[in-house]
Enzyme design. Structure first.
Site, PDB file in Angstrom:
ATOM      1  N   LYS A 123       2.485   2.013  -5.148  1.00  0.00           N
ATOM      2  CA  LYS A 123       3.180   1.448  -6.322  1.00  0.00           C
ATOM      3  C   LYS A 123       2.444   1.742  -7.621  1.00  0.00           C
ATOM      4  O   LYS A 123       3.054   1.903  -8.668  1.00  0.00           O
ATOM      5  CB  LYS A 123       3.339  -0.062  -6.138  1.00  0.00           C
ATOM      6  N   GLN A 127       1.768  -6.201  -3.038  1.00  0.00           N
ATOM      7  CA  GLN A 127       2.095  -6.208  -1.606  1.00  0.00           C
ATOM      8  C   GLN A 127       3.418  -5.473  -1.337  1.00  0.00           C
ATOM      9  O   GLN A 127       3.689  -4.460  -1.949  1.00  0.00           O
ATOM     10  CB  GLN A 127       2.130  -7.649  -1.064  1.00  0.00           C
ATOM     11  N   ASP A 149       0.820  -1.220   0.000  1.00  0.00           N
ATOM     12  CA  ASP A 149       0.000   0.000   0.000  1.00  0.00           C
ATOM     13  C   ASP A 149       0.853   1.268   0.000  1.00  0.00           C
ATOM     14  O   ASP A 149       0.415   2.312   0.491  1.00  0.00           O
ATOM     15  CB  ASP A 149      -0.956   0.028   1.203  1.00  0.00           C
ATOM     16  N   GLY A 163      -3.746  -4.370  -4.428  1.00  0.00           N
ATOM     17  CA  GLY A 163      -4.553  -3.303  -5.009  1.00  0.00           C
ATOM     18  C   GLY A 163      -3.740  -2.055  -5.247  1.00  0.00           C
ATOM     19  O   GLY A 163      -2.875  -1.704  -4.439  1.00  0.00           O
ATOM     20  N   HIS A 164      -3.978  -1.402  -6.364  1.00  0.00           N
ATOM     21  CA  HIS A 164      -3.324  -0.133  -6.674  1.00  0.00           C
ATOM     22  C   HIS A 164      -4.403   0.895  -6.993  1.00  0.00           C
ATOM     23  O   HIS A 164      -5.363   0.590  -7.694  1.00  0.00           O
ATOM     24  CB  HIS A 164      -2.423  -0.245  -7.911  1.00  0.00           C
ATOM     25  N   GLY A 191       6.371  11.829  -4.067  1.00  0.00           N
ATOM     26  CA  GLY A 191       4.954  12.094  -4.302  1.00  0.00           C
ATOM     27  C   GLY A 191       4.467  13.172  -3.359  1.00  0.00           C
ATOM     28  O   GLY A 191       4.603  13.054  -2.145  1.00  0.00           O
TER      29      GLY A 191
END
Length: 427
Positions: free
Chosen positions: A16, A223, A13, A40-41, A412
């Protein structure tokens, strides 16, 4: 030209999807090499937000070929649901390639996952219940179903029979569940064959030929490092290898062809599911990180556990992955704190420990040793260069870089595709 691996350097999380998407315009292939729809992305493109679970993030870049490698486990119903959702939003998914050697998540894998986790009670792992672990177990036990098996009904039937021989004994005699019929499973799996066929390819050959032709290939892990089956916080881990070595086994590309390994680091730390987490916060700061950072699992929907940045974990990720760079995400979430604690070491049995302990017992008892760094209050989401950041934000990034053991090449500063500061080029 480079083959790059991009992976999570914490418990997953980390962002990525954004990092992969940012690089997508510069690469020819983006490859998922392990995991399944337990990852999940979230990718933000303009005013559009996309939640991807199984598909590589490169699917959103028209010039890129997305690949699901042999190391991935595929739930066909989830795959088609995700493809349908993207097609309805105008995304072209026709370039997707799926390895014929990837394993299929069957309905009985999902059933076994759920009943086993429930049976564990307070000792549960925190699995997503999507059949990932049992599918990998079948793979190792050599009773797994591969994508290519859907095109030979005789082989498929034999393999389903072999898998259900033991599982039905478990379901009926241990869990008091009804036995699963072989014919029902075979019939369901065969319904996916025709639609899957245009995507199925010898991806090992495709990727190696692409690298021989000087194409750029990006390997995308699901992951994170601390969830790796070998190198994570076992047994509270996933069932595959998200670390850099997994990119080779999960794609069929040799290690000598990989030129760069990029670790994604969140500016603080989160994890989903059970297991040790030394810097976890149970106070207002933890609640604020969760709220400001939108810390809810893309795939699970569960609130993420939140804590301060852990430099011990970052150093460990650098070592086991051979990281060449970091991409630091969500720095903007920390705006507003007067001081920001950073875990620089652990206290275990009264001793200072600066590297991740190999002993599970020691890690469970590790207490964070913090160093407080000055915070900032200025909005950083419009920053385009490192110099645009407030001095304290610059100092925070530099401190994390020094503690973590690899250069931070991108930062980011917001959720959007363009809200990234590129310090050094990845390609």
């Amino acid at each position: 030209m480079p083959a790059l691996v991009l992976l999570g350097a914490q418990w997953g999380d980390e962002g990525k999807g954004k990092a992969t998407d940012l690089l997508g315009g510069s690469v020819d292939y983006v490859v998922r090499y392990q995991g399944g729809n337990n990852a999940g992305h979230t990718v933000v493109v303009g005013d559009q937000k996309y939640a991807l679970h199984l598909l590589p993030s490169g699917i959103l870049t028209p010039e890129c070929t997305p690949v699901i490698g042999n190391g991935v486990v595929v739930d066909p119903s989830v795959l088609f649901s995700e493809l349908n959702g993207l097609n309805e939003r105008g995304v072209d998914t026709s370039k997707l390639l799926i390895s014929g050697n990837a394993h299929i998540i069957t309905p009985y894998n999902v059933t076994v996952d759920k009943v086993t986790e429930r049976f564990l009670g307070k000792r549960k792992i925190g699995t997503t219940g999507r059949g990932i672990g049992p599918t990998y177990a079948d793979k190792i036990n050599r009773v797994g179903i591969r994508v290519q098996d859907l095109y030979d009904e005789s082989i498929l039937t034999q393999k389903v029979e072999a898998a259900l021989d033991g599982k039905n004994q478990l379901l009926t005699k241990v869990f008091n569940r009804r036995a699963i019929e072989v014919e029902q499973i075979v019939e369901e799996l065969l319904t996916y064959a025709d639609r899957l066929k245009p995507y199925v390819a010898d991806t090992v050959l495709v990727l190696n030929q692409a690298l021989d032709d000087d194409k750029v290939v990006l390997f995308e892990g699901g992951q994170g490092t601390l969830l790796d089956i070998d190198h994570g916080t076992y047994p509270f881990v996933t069932s595959s290898n998200p670390t850099a070595g997994g990119a080779c086994t999960g794609s069929g590309v040799g290690p000598t062809k990989i030129s760069r390994v990029i670790g994604i680091l969140k500016a603080y730390t989160t994890r989903v599911g059970a297991g040790p987490f030394p810097t976890e916060l149970f106070d207002a700061d933890g609640d604020a990180l969760r709220r400001i950072g939108g810390e809810r699992g893309v795939t699970t929907g569960r609130d993420r556990r939140c804590g301060w940045f852990d430099a011990v974990i970052a150093r460990y990720a650098t070592r086991v992955n051979g990281l060449t760079d970091f991409f630091l995400t969500k720095l903007d979430v920390l705006t507003g704190w007067e001081e920001i604690p950073v875990c620089v070491a652990y206290e275990i049995d009264g001793k200072r420990v600066e590297e991740l302990p190999y002993s599970q017992t020691d890690f469970h008892h590790a207490k964070p040793i913090y160093e407080n760094l000055p915070g900032w209050s200025e909005d950083i989401t419009k920053a385009k260069t490192f110099a645009d950041l407030p001095k304290n934000a610059q100092a925070y990034v530099k401190a994390l870089e020094e503690m973590s053991g690899a250069p931070i090449s991108a930062i980011g500063v917001g959720p959007g595709r363009t809200e990234t500061i590129e310090v050094n080029s990845f390609i």
